[in-house]
Design a protein around this motif. Structure first.
Motif, mmCIF file in Angstrom:
data_model
loop_
_atom_site.group_PDB
_atom_site.id
_atom_site.type_symbol
_atom_site.label_atom_id
_atom_site.label_comp_id
_atom_site.label_asym_id
_atom_site.label_seq_id
_atom_site.Cartn_x
_atom_site.Cartn_y
_atom_site.Cartn_z
ATOM 1 N N ILE A 224 0.752 -1.250 0.057
ATOM 2 C CA ILE A 224 0.034 0.017 -0.074
ATOM 3 C C ILE A 224 1.042 1.182 0.094
ATOM 4 C CG2 ILE A 224 -1.586 1.378 1.318
ATOM 5 C CD1 ILE A 224 -3.361 -0.876 0.551
ATOM 6 N N VAL A 225 0.813 2.080 -0.920
ATOM 7 C CA VAL A 225 1.255 3.434 -1.023
ATOM 8 C C VAL A 225 0.351 4.679 -1.074
ATOM 9 C CG1 VAL A 225 2.976 4.892 -2.076
ATOM 10 C CG2 VAL A 225 3.093 2.404 -2.305
ATOM 11 N N VAL A 226 0.138 5.273 0.122
ATOM 12 C CA VAL A 226 -1.096 6.401 0.331
ATOM 13 C C VAL A 226 -0.464 7.450 0.977
ATOM 14 C CG1 VAL A 226 -1.646 5.103 2.455
ATOM 15 C CG2 VAL A 226 -3.645 6.243 0.816
ATOM 16 N N SER A 227 -1.245 8.637 0.591
ATOM 17 C CA SER A 227 -0.922 9.686 1.405
ATOM 18 C C SER A 227 -2.143 10.133 1.976
ATOM 19 C CB SER A 227 -0.835 10.862 0.096
ATOM 20 O OG SER A 227 -2.358 11.034 -0.731
ATOM 21 N N THR A 228 -2.111 11.076 2.985
ATOM 22 C CA THR A 228 -3.132 11.692 3.675
ATOM 23 C C THR A 228 -3.353 12.639 3.723
ATOM 24 O OG1 THR A 228 -2.573 10.370 5.855
ATOM 25 C CG2 THR A 228 -3.397 12.123 6.178
ATOM 26 N N TYR A 229 -4.553 13.381 3.714
ATOM 27 C CA TYR A 229 -5.008 14.505 2.739
ATOM 28 C C TYR A 229 -6.016 15.224 3.634
ATOM 29 C CZ TYR A 229 -7.560 16.576 -0.839
ATOM 30 O OH TYR A 229 -8.023 17.651 -1.916
ATOM 31 N N GLY A 230 -5.758 16.495 3.874
ATOM 32 C CA GLY A 230 -6.727 17.344 4.518
ATOM 33 C C GLY A 230 -6.465 17.206 5.873
ATOM 34 N N GLU A 231 -7.321 16.912 6.733
ATOM 35 C CA GLU A 231 -7.221 16.697 8.343
ATOM 36 C C GLU A 231 -7.410 15.171 8.435
ATOM 37 O OE1 GLU A 231 -6.873 19.238 10.442
ATOM 38 O OE2 GLU A 231 -6.616 20.438 8.534
ATOM 39 N N GLY A 232 -6.439 14.556 7.950
ATOM 40 C CA GLY A 232 -6.341 13.143 8.139
ATOM 41 C C GLY A 232 -7.178 12.039 7.444
ATOM 42 N N GLU A 233 -7.721 12.662 6.225
ATOM 43 C CA GLU A 233 -8.534 11.991 5.422
ATOM 44 C C GLU A 233 -7.931 11.193 4.227
ATOM 45 O OE1 GLU A 233 -11.430 14.791 4.116
ATOM 46 O OE2 GLU A 233 -11.322 15.714 6.121
ATOM 47 N N PRO A 234 -8.546 10.311 3.855
ATOM 48 C CA PRO A 234 -7.870 9.374 2.684
ATOM 49 C C PRO A 234 -7.898 10.372 1.284
ATOM 50 C CG PRO A 234 -9.497 7.948 3.757
ATOM 51 C CD PRO A 234 -9.553 9.579 4.277
ATOM 52 N N PRO A 235 -7.312 10.218 0.393
ATOM 53 C CA PRO A 235 -7.479 10.969 -0.826
ATOM 54 C C PRO A 235 -8.514 10.535 -1.526
ATOM 55 C CG PRO A 235 -5.076 9.893 -0.647
ATOM 56 C CD PRO A 235 -5.858 9.301 0.350
ATOM 57 N N ASP A 236 -9.422 11.062 -2.523
ATOM 58 C CA ASP A 236 -10.470 10.906 -3.132
ATOM 59 C C ASP A 236 -10.420 9.406 -3.618
ATOM 60 O OD1 ASP A 236 -11.471 13.350 -2.706
ATOM 61 O OD2 ASP A 236 -11.281 14.256 -4.561
#
Length: 589
Positions: free
Chosen positions: A105-117
């Motif tokens: 799994i390669v994933v960023s964190t977005y905004g206030e701890g949310e998953p990317p779209d």
């Protein structure tokens, strides 16, 4: 030479066929066949057990960083003999998890701890009761984030925890990456390969000759010095805002981009803030300090190389080693977490130095704690077809009062106050594969971009005009005042006149008694907007994530629910399906 059942492992029927074929072959054909069979035997002998070579890499990416890292990992694994599937979480069928043995799994964190779209639907599935048991799975997570945000790498941490809860076994420990992620990502991939090697899953495959891939001459690590051709204020006199339209020359760079991509810009810090820090600490601005093994004067290092406006937990903990201030140490205690987070909001390094002295540290020690000055990213506001060898960006200057001082956005006020025509600006192109015009130019598009969020849509219109696109287009734009804040007004009007832009709705929130925003205009046009959606229109949203994008998202669901006679669940599923089809794309920040 004749084959016999007694002197070979073949059946009688196979021997008969071989004896018919062999005499007809030329010496060259026999030599080729013997070499081919030998090579096949060697290759199969080096293959590990079935299943161990299958690796699935899933990425969740908003701006493209996680996607690039996932694709790079995939190429590396393929070169080591693996059968690799690299996929966006959005395109992956969750039920396939049952068939996977090795998952990265390669994933960023977005905004206030949310998953990317493009990770949201998979994230929700994995955290639902429908998620399967994964006792057979081995996994590893690479998490991207930014330590200046409260929920650092939260999405990656959530995936790591949930996969373990479902029975998965860690192939390699999760690694959390800060904004400078290259080194940590390399460590993670090396660790994954090492574990696979120890488990006997890596085969030594002779390297195959491959065609050399062209590499960009300029990149994040080696930015291009672009000359400033234009820098003008788009807002009229009396506006509360200052929005700069900046045109840069890319002549000789070889840099290319597509509408929807972003420009990375390396700014310089505010000289006034730098001087106040040096004065507060009573240091000599010419003292030599080492940054990346290069010596330079302290003032220059703080101006051009180091981050001084962002506070992180890590920075505060390091500074505490050189302070005996009891109040500061109390603030850093676990019991004061809420108070500490509140303190960090809207404050910078100068505040800490002023609030919690005296300090016992040298300039060299101080700068060793600071993060490297990071590039800022701006949606590109031009098309190469319309402006060859140029790139345009739209930058809103950020200034606000907080804690008794005027605060300034690092890059935005650098561009507004200290960037002049003829200056050179270090830049690089950041591709964003998740915000792109439809391949079929006949496809209708709906663009929602208030304020500087309108920037990529200027590029969209220039591109569609240049290629003669026949698809309908509709823009929702909003800002404070019609007279002073209608960004690129004459250009939109020209596109409306010549038909490149089919329809435009505007919302100027301070011109009416009741504040009107873009989502209100969408509601007013709900019947036609839904009709466009049913015709296959692609919806694009660019701008503020916390308020605008969230309101627009809810409004879109409401319109679909109302005009499509659907339940809220059906409307949400409709939007989710649009995302899967890449008919709902967002570039929000």
């Amino acid at each position: 030479m004749r084959f016999h059942v007694t002197n070979s492992p073949f059946s009688e029927q196979q021997v008969e066929l071989l004896n018919q074929l062999w005499p007809t072959l030329t010496p060259a054909q026999k030599l080729w066949l013997s070499g081919y069979l030998a090579a096949t035997h060697i290759d199969s002998a080096t293959q590990p057990e079935t299943g161990t070579k299958e690796v699935t890499i899933l990425y969740g990416s908003q701006t493209g960083n996680a996607q690039k890292l996932a694709e790079k990992a995939g190429e590396t694994l393929k070169s080591r003999g693996f059968h690799v599937t690299v996929s966006s979480m959005l395109d992956f069928k969750p039920n396939e998890l049952k068939k996977i043995n090795t998952l990265l799994i390669v994933v960023s964190t977005y905004g206030e701890g949310e998953p990317p779209d493009n990770a949201l639907s998979f994230y929700e599935f994995l955290h639902s009761k429908r998620a399967p048991k994964l006792d057979h799975l081995r996994f590893s997570v690479l998490a991207l984030g930014d330590t200046s945000y409260e929920h650092f790498c939260k999405t990656g941490k959530d995936f790591d925890k949930r996969l373990e809860e479902l029975g998965g076994k860690r192939l390699y420990e999760r690694i959390d990456c800060d904004v400078d992620y290259e080194e940590a990502a390399t460590k993670w991939l090396d660790g994954v390969l090492s574990e696979l090697d120890q488990q006997g899953a890596v085969s030594i495959v002779a390297p195959q000759p491959t065609q050399a891939q062209p590499t960009a001459l300029y990149s994040r690590k080696h930015p291009f010095e672009a000359e400033v051709l234009e820098n003008i204020n788009l807002n009229g006199r009396g506006s509360n805002k200052e929005t700069r339209h900046i045109e840069l020359s890319l002549e000789g760079s070889g840099l290319t981009f597509e509408p929807g991509d972003a420009l990375g810009v390396f700014p310089k810090n505010d000289p006034e803030l730098v001087d106040l820090i040096i004065q507060e600490m009573r240091w000599d601005p010419e003292t030599l300090v080492s940054v990346d093994q290069e010596e330079e004067p302290l003032r220059e290092a703080l101006l051009s190389r180091l981050e001084i406006t962002v506070l992180t937990e890590q920075l505060l903990q390091k500074l505490a080693e050189f302070s005996k201030n009891r109040e500061f140490h109390a603030l850093l205690s676990p019991e004061q977490e809420a108070k500490r987070k509140d303190y960090m909001k809207g404050r910078d390094v100068l505040d800490v130095l002023r609030d919690f002295g005296p300090w016992e540290m040298t300039p060299e020690q101080f700068i060793s704690f600071l993060r490297k000055l990071q590039p800022r990213f701006y949606s590109i506001a031009s098309s190469l077809l319309a402006y060859p060898e140029e790139v345009h960006v739209t930058v809103g200057a950020v200034r606000y009062e907080a804690h008794g001082r005027l605060r300034k956005g690092v890059c935005s006020t650098f561009c507004a106050e200290r960037l002049h025509i003829g200056d050179k600006l270090p830049v690089f192109v950041h591709q964003n594969p998740n915000f792109k015009l439809p391949k079929d130019s006949n496809t209708p598009i709906i663009m929602v971009g208030p304020g500087t969020g309108v920037a990529p849509f200027r590029a969209f219109m220039q591109e569609r005009e240049a290629i003669g696109a026949k698809g309908k287009s509709w823009l929702f734009f909003g800002d404070q005042h019609f007279v002073t804040d209608f960004l690129y007004q004459t250009e939109w009007q020209a596109w409306l006149k010549n038909g490149v832009l089919t329809k435009m709705d505007v919302a100027f929130s301070r011109d009416t008694k009741e504040k009107v925003y873009v989502q209100h205009r969408m509601l007013e046009q709900s019947k036609e907007l839904f009709r466009w959606l049913e015709e296959g229109a692609v919806v694009y949203v660019c701008g503020d994530k916390q308020r605008m994008a969230r309101d627009v998202h809810q409004t879109l669901i409401h319109i679909i629910e109302k005009e499509g006679n659907m339940s809220s669940e059906q409307a949400e599923a409709y939007v989710a399906d649009m995302q899967k089809q890449k008919r709902y794309q967002r570039d929000v920040y």
